[in-house]
Design a protein around this motif. Structure first.
Motif, PDB file in Angstrom:
ATOM      1  N   ALA A 281      -7.511   5.452  -9.135  1.00  0.00           N
ATOM      2  CA  ALA A 281      -7.256   4.047  -8.805  1.00  0.00           C
ATOM      3  C   ALA A 281      -7.362   3.177 -10.052  1.00  0.00           C
ATOM      4  CB  ALA A 281      -8.236   3.585  -7.730  1.00  0.00           C
TER       5      ALA A 281
ATOM      6  N   THR B 252       0.841  -1.199   0.000  1.00  0.00           N
ATOM      7  CA  THR B 252       0.000   0.000   0.000  1.00  0.00           C
ATOM      8  C   THR B 252       0.874   1.247   0.000  1.00  0.00           C
ATOM      9  OG1 THR B 252      -1.757  -1.148   1.202  1.00  0.00           O
ATOM     10  CG2 THR B 252      -1.826   1.253   1.207  1.00  0.00           C
TER      11      THR B 252
ATOM     12  N   ARG C  67      -2.386  -1.328  -3.440  1.00  0.00           N
ATOM     13  CA  ARG C  67      -3.385  -0.376  -2.972  1.00  0.00           C
ATOM     14  C   ARG C  67      -2.771   0.981  -2.692  1.00  0.00           C
ATOM     15  NH1 ARG C  67      -5.873  -4.752   1.360  1.00  0.00           N
ATOM     16  NH2 ARG C  67      -7.199  -5.896  -0.089  1.00  0.00           N
ATOM     17  N   ILE C  68      -3.644   1.962  -2.492  1.00  0.00           N
ATOM     18  CA  ILE C  68      -3.225   3.328  -2.175  1.00  0.00           C
ATOM     19  C   ILE C  68      -4.046   3.805  -0.992  1.00  0.00           C
ATOM     20  CG2 ILE C  68      -3.113   5.719  -3.001  1.00  0.00           C
ATOM     21  CD1 ILE C  68      -3.016   4.557  -5.861  1.00  0.00           C
ATOM     22  N   SER C  69      -3.408   4.534  -0.098  1.00  0.00           N
ATOM     23  CA  SER C  69      -4.131   5.247   0.956  1.00  0.00           C
ATOM     24  C   SER C  69      -3.779   6.725   0.857  1.00  0.00           C
ATOM     25  CB  SER C  69      -3.777   4.699   2.346  1.00  0.00           C
ATOM     26  OG  SER C  69      -2.409   4.919   2.648  1.00  0.00           O
TER      27      SER C  69
ATOM     28  N   LEU D 128     -10.605  10.212  -7.019  1.00  0.00           N
ATOM     29  CA  LEU D 128      -9.797   9.145  -6.420  1.00  0.00           C
ATOM     30  C   LEU D 128     -10.109   7.797  -7.054  1.00  0.00           C
ATOM     31  CD1 LEU D 128     -10.024  10.210  -2.667  1.00  0.00           C
ATOM     32  CD2 LEU D 128      -7.930  10.131  -4.037  1.00  0.00           C
TER      33      LEU D 128
ATOM     34  N   VAL E 201      -2.063  11.565  -7.412  1.00  0.00           N
ATOM     35  CA  VAL E 201      -2.148  10.130  -7.171  1.00  0.00           C
ATOM     36  C   VAL E 201      -1.598   9.353  -8.354  1.00  0.00           C
ATOM     37  CG1 VAL E 201      -3.728   8.190  -6.844  1.00  0.00           C
ATOM     38  CG2 VAL E 201      -4.043  10.289  -5.520  1.00  0.00           C
TER      39      VAL E 201
ATOM     40  N   ILE F 174      -8.454   2.101  -3.224  1.00  0.00           N
ATOM     41  CA  ILE F 174      -7.832   3.323  -2.715  1.00  0.00           C
ATOM     42  C   ILE F 174      -8.629   3.770  -1.496  1.00  0.00           C
ATOM     43  CG2 ILE F 174      -9.157   4.799  -4.304  1.00  0.00           C
ATOM     44  CD1 ILE F 174      -6.623   6.624  -4.415  1.00  0.00           C
TER      45      ILE F 174
END
Length: 448
Positions: free
Chosen positions: A100, A25, A75-77, A96, A49, A108
């Motif tokens: 993603a 992540t 994944r992304i946070s 967002l 992003v 995300i």
């Protein structure tokens, strides 16, 4: 220094025992994306992003091929969106979600707010927008922190989240309330959690960072089969040694991913994250300790030891441990939990007791569609109280299955699995939830 031969020792775990890196992540700060309008902010969010995470999936796939270690999710946070949004959070949520999809990550996270002591106008707008946002997006996840040991519980936020979850279930009724699977309500939320749906990038984090979540319930279960019937001292040591090996691989993957992406390595989350696959179940670990079915007397004690030994083994393998770290008990994502809930061995009340000693809380639990918003808020309040008093992270991810009753089933597919709809106490609590205000922090919060 991590040696390659340490990786080779885990090959049997990978090929026979469902071991994997559950997620890489990337945390990204969006604090510099706030502009004069939400439309401009959304545009800036999408650009940042996609720029920061453009190579995340490719690097993950490279590491899978080179090391032979499955990396299930990329994944992304991001920074909690309430910190950068104005009156139209939907635009940022859609940006967002689009980002993603562009970079190819599974999820995300960060469409949420920190409201443990009160709320701002932006946070109120975000809560109002949540049901529509999660009905209109695919990969976006979010969380709201409603309590902490230091501040107590914001019961106004608890009440509102009951309505948010109920409305989200209604808007996503055609998918059994799947929108609710992307919402987590926390107490004592952590800033470096790599797992969805509750991951967000905390304000104390770097501009960009890599966090990794490891898994491996099947590895622990298989190791315990070799010490069947032996005393708990041996069981504990076996779990600890297995957790060390699992975490060591996660450390290598995290460091290498961070180096290739040119960002700092943050933490390894030691959590045992199950899947619906047989042989990859936390519940089966507990049953290997001697329980006929998870939920039987002794379950909480078994889970407490498992959680503690996972942490003790993991901290010897990595210098930077964080996130949630322990054992997850999501009902729909664990075949053993599914079976225990379906036969009545595992009830909502027993799950609540287990959350006192596990990593998080009531996770991926399907309840009847006619469960009231006040009842959902009461479940949230109970979990928040456990977290507040015990100075630990707790959470609720509950899914009212619109139009369905206890005993029926919901199916989300993939890692999110399927679940029997569990009965809920039907006695009313409307007056309790309607009081609002704040439940004060416990006395032991005064540690200065």
């Amino acid at each position: 220094m991590i040696e390659v031969n340490e990786i080779l020792q885990t090959m049997q775990m990978i090929h026979e025992q469902h071991f994997d890196i559950r997620t890489i992540t990337m945390g990204i700060s969006l604090l510099d994306c706030k502009k004069s309008t939400d439309a401009e902010t959304a545009e800036c969010v999408y650009e940042k992003v996609t720029r920061c995470a453009g190579r995340l999936v490719a690097v993950g796939e490279e590491l899978e091929a080179e090391l032979g270690v499955p990396i299930v999710n990329k994944r992304i946070s991001v920074t909690p969106v309430s910190m950068i949004c104005g009156n139209n959070p939907l635009l940022i949520g859609q940006a967002l979600d689009k980002a993603a999809k562009t970079v190819g990550v599974n999820f995300i996270g960060g469409f949420g707010a920190l409201m443990h002591k009160g709320s701002t106008r932006a946070e109120e707008c975000l809560l109002e927008a949540m049901p529509e946002v999660f009905a209109k997006t695919e990969r976006l996840c979010g969380s709201v922190n409603v309590g902490s040991t230091r501040s107590g519980i914001n019961m106004d936020a608890v009440r509102k989240m009951g309505h948010v979850i109920k409305k989200t279930a209604e808007l996503t009724a055609d998918t059994d309330g799947f929108g609710c699977a992307k919402i987590v309500v926390f107490a004592n939320a952590v800033e470096d959690n790599p797992f969805m749906a509750g991951a967000f990038h905390g304000v104390g984090e770097p501009e960009c960072v890599i966090n990794v979540g490891v898994s491996g319930p099947g590895c622990v279960q298989r190791a315990l089969m070799d010490v069947h019937g032996q005393p708990f001292d041996v069981v504990a040591e076996t779990i600890k040694r297995t957790a060390f090996k699992i975490t060591r691989v996660g450390e290598l993957v995290a460091q290498e991913a961070a180096k290739r992406l040119g960002v700092p390595f943050g933490i390894v989350d030691l959590s045992l994250a199950p899947t619906p696959a047989r042989g990859d179940s936390v519940a089966y670990i507990l049953q290997e300790m001697g329980l006929e079915m998870t939920g039987a007397p002794g379950t909480t004690a078994a889970l407490a030891m498992l959680n503690d030994m996972v942490k003790k083994g993991g901290v010897m393998a990595s210098s930077h441990v964080g996130g949630l770290s322990g054992a997850f008990i999501p009902v729909s994502e664990d075949i053993g939990m599914i079976e225990a809930a379906a036969c009545g061995a595992l009830t909502l009340e027993k799950l609540e007791a287990m959350t006192c000693v596990c990593s998080v809380g009531l996770d991926m639990i399907a309840v009847p569609g006619d469960t009231s918003a006040a009842t959902i808020s009461g479940i949230i309040a109970d979990e928040a109280a456990i977290g507040m008093v015990n100075n630990k992270t707790t959470a609720v991810r509950v899914i009212p299955a619109w139009g369905k009753k206890a005993g029926e089933t919901v199916n989300f597919g993939g890692l999110l699995g399927y679940a029997p709809i569990m009965p809920v106490n039907t006695y009313k609590n409307d007056d309790f939830i309607g009081r609002g205000g704040r439940i004060p922090a416990p006395l032991h919060s005064l540690r200065n």
